[in-house]
Design a protein around this motif. Structure first.
Motif, short mmCIF file in Angstrom:
data_model
loop_
_atom_site.label_atom_id
_atom_site.label_comp_id
_atom_site.label_asym_id
_atom_site.label_seq_id
_atom_site.Cartn_x
_atom_site.Cartn_y
_atom_site.Cartn_z
N LEU A 143 0.82 -1.22 0.00
CA LEU A 143 0.00 0.00 0.00
C LEU A 143 0.85 1.26 0.00
O LEU A 143 0.36 2.34 -0.35
N ALA A 144 2.13 1.17 0.39
CA ALA A 144 3.01 2.34 0.27
C ALA A 144 3.13 2.72 -1.21
O ALA A 144 2.97 3.90 -1.58
N ALA A 145 3.39 1.73 -2.04
CA ALA A 145 3.44 1.99 -3.49
C ALA A 145 2.08 2.38 -4.03
O ALA A 145 1.96 3.25 -4.90
N GLY A 146 1.03 1.73 -3.50
CA GLY A 146 -0.32 2.03 -3.96
C GLY A 146 -0.70 3.48 -3.73
O GLY A 146 -1.27 4.13 -4.62
N HIS A 147 -0.40 4.01 -2.56
CA HIS A 147 -0.74 5.41 -2.26
C HIS A 147 0.04 6.37 -3.16
O HIS A 147 -0.52 7.38 -3.61
N ILE A 148 1.32 6.08 -3.40
CA ILE A 148 2.12 6.96 -4.26
C ILE A 148 1.53 6.99 -5.67
O ILE A 148 1.37 8.06 -6.27
N ALA A 149 1.19 5.81 -6.20
CA ALA A 149 0.59 5.75 -7.53
C ALA A 149 -0.75 6.47 -7.57
O ALA A 149 -1.04 7.22 -8.52
N LEU A 150 -1.57 6.27 -6.55
CA LEU A 150 -2.88 6.93 -6.49
C LEU A 150 -2.75 8.45 -6.44
O LEU A 150 -3.48 9.18 -7.11
N ASN A 151 -1.80 8.92 -5.62
CA ASN A 151 -1.65 10.37 -5.44
C ASN A 151 -1.30 11.09 -6.73
O ASN A 151 -1.72 12.24 -6.95
#
Length: 414
Positions: A143-151
């Protein structure tokens, strides 16, 4: 042959809330290690009461405001550091079509251990109905990568690597290969870790890994020194923007350095102890040089893994001496863990940033606390103070539990 360059940097460390402020403090021979007090984290009953905390992290550029209930601290650190790197590079302004080709590669050794610790206590003391619906997404590494991609709307590959203390280095290395091989144009890559909780400290102490020099925190991390007694655990995050050279040139991007080599191996020896002869570390560095098609005599600086553990420090130097032979005494070697402690899964990425800055600014970071080099440590460890020196090619080493090894090579962009 596709070349890959670094066009953005971002970091939060015990020495600063950006990559630049952290670098400035390292070069100024400052230490980010301090006593941990009970008002921050209850440690008075623990055998280890020192560490490297990121102070005032919520004041950093890119910090996800109001996210405390939704994500573990390691995610918050990752988002802030990655956001700084993205803004530094300017890739947030690219078109939606171009963002289809931007990957996010994040490394973390343990992920949301503090959230898991708190969740277990809540379950035991208050029952299952009190477990937060955010518990799972707040703690899992990807989810660390997920949040960066989402942002930022980055829709390329979204991947996480968990290889203990080499996680950040492996994330960078694998992102480099994906760009070099034509799979992506740009990658947001790095590592993040925050194990500064009771369970994290107690666990690493039980593994006999941590320094217990509680009375003198800033002297506790002392790679290659006779008085070293283990590493100092810290938290933080570091992120790089890797970009295909022609793409970077076309958009007029600032280029810090070029990444030109990557080597990854396994000791296949022991779950926590490194191979006593440093065979895996040697092979990783050798592969790294071979992949870059450079000779060892072209390397002028090594940012060593250098954790301040008795065995780890020894085997890395054995490996360096084996690879570089008589030339080992010419090379400058330092451990920035002496300044910031061991960031575990984020160590490799933050140390990669320091290696890049050494090239970009022609300055070598020092090894603090090297007052009495142990037997066999007769190389140039840049003791105590930084040194001005032109650096053309720098190597950054990262090794971890499970016998995992990663080496990266960066060179001056020409």
């Amino acid at each position: 042959m596709r070349r890959v360059v670094i066009t953005g940097l971002g970091a939060l460390t015990p020495l600063g809330l950006s990559s630049q402020s952290s670098w400035d403090a390292v070069i100024d021979s400052k230490s980010g290690i301090s006593e941990i007090t009970d008002d921050v984290l209850r440690v008075s009953d623990l055998p280890v009461r020192i560490g490297g905390l990121v102070k005032n992290a919520d004041k950093a550029e890119g910090w996800p405001k109001g996210s405390e209930r939704r994500m573990d601290r390691f995610m918050q650190l990752a988002i802030a550091a990655a956001s700084q790197a993205v803004v530094d590079s300017g890739i947030h302004s690219l078109s939606e079509d171009e963002k289809q080709d931007i990957s996010v590669c994040v490394g973390s050794g343990i992920g949301g251990i503090a959230t898991v610790e708190q969740g277990a206590l809540t379950l035991e003391n208050e029952g299952y109905r009190r477990i937060s619906p955010f518990f799972v997404p707040a703690s899992i590494i990807n989810l660390a990568a997920g949040h960066i991609a989402l942002n930022f709307g980055f829709k390329g590959p979204n991947i996480c690597y968990s290889t203990a203390c080499s996680s950040g280095a492996h994330a960078i290395g694998e992102a480099y290969l994906s760009i070099k091989n034509g799979q992506t144009q740009i990658s947001v890559s790095g590592g993040s870790e925050s194990c500064m909780c009771r369970l994290g400290i107690a666990g690493f102490f039980a593994a006999r890994a941590l320094s217990v020099r509680n009375s003198d925190p800033q002297k506790a991390s002392r790679p290659w020194d006779r008085g070293r007694d283990g590493f100092v655990m810290s938290e933080g995050a570091g992120f790089l923007i890797l970009e295909e050279l022609e793409h970077a040139k076309k958009r007029g991007a600032k280029i810090y350095a070029e990444i030109c080599g990557y080597g990854a191996t396994a000791d296949a020896h022991h779950i926590t102890a490194p191979d006593p002869e440093g065979k895996g570390a040697y092979e990783a560095m050798k592969l790294c040089c071979e992949s870059a098609r450079i000779n060892t005599d072209e390397i002028s600086y090594i940012n060593a893994h250098g954790t301040s553990t008795p065995l780890g420090d020894k085997v890395e130097i054995l490996a360096i001496k084996r690879l570089f032979n008589d030339d080992a005494k010419r090379i400058a070697i330092s451990s920035t863990k002496s300044s910031i402690g061991h960031l575990l899964g984020a160590a490799g990425s933050v140390e990669a940033i320091f290696s890049i800055y050494s090239i970009y600014n022609s300055v070598l970071p020092p090894t603090l606390n090297l007052d009495d080099p142990d037997e066999g440590f007769d190389l140039d460890f840049v003791p105590h103070i930084s040194r001005e020196m032109d650096v053309n090619i720098a190597m950054s080493n990262s090794f971890g539990f499970g016998g995992t090894n990663a080496s990266l090579l960066f060179k001056k962009y020409k």
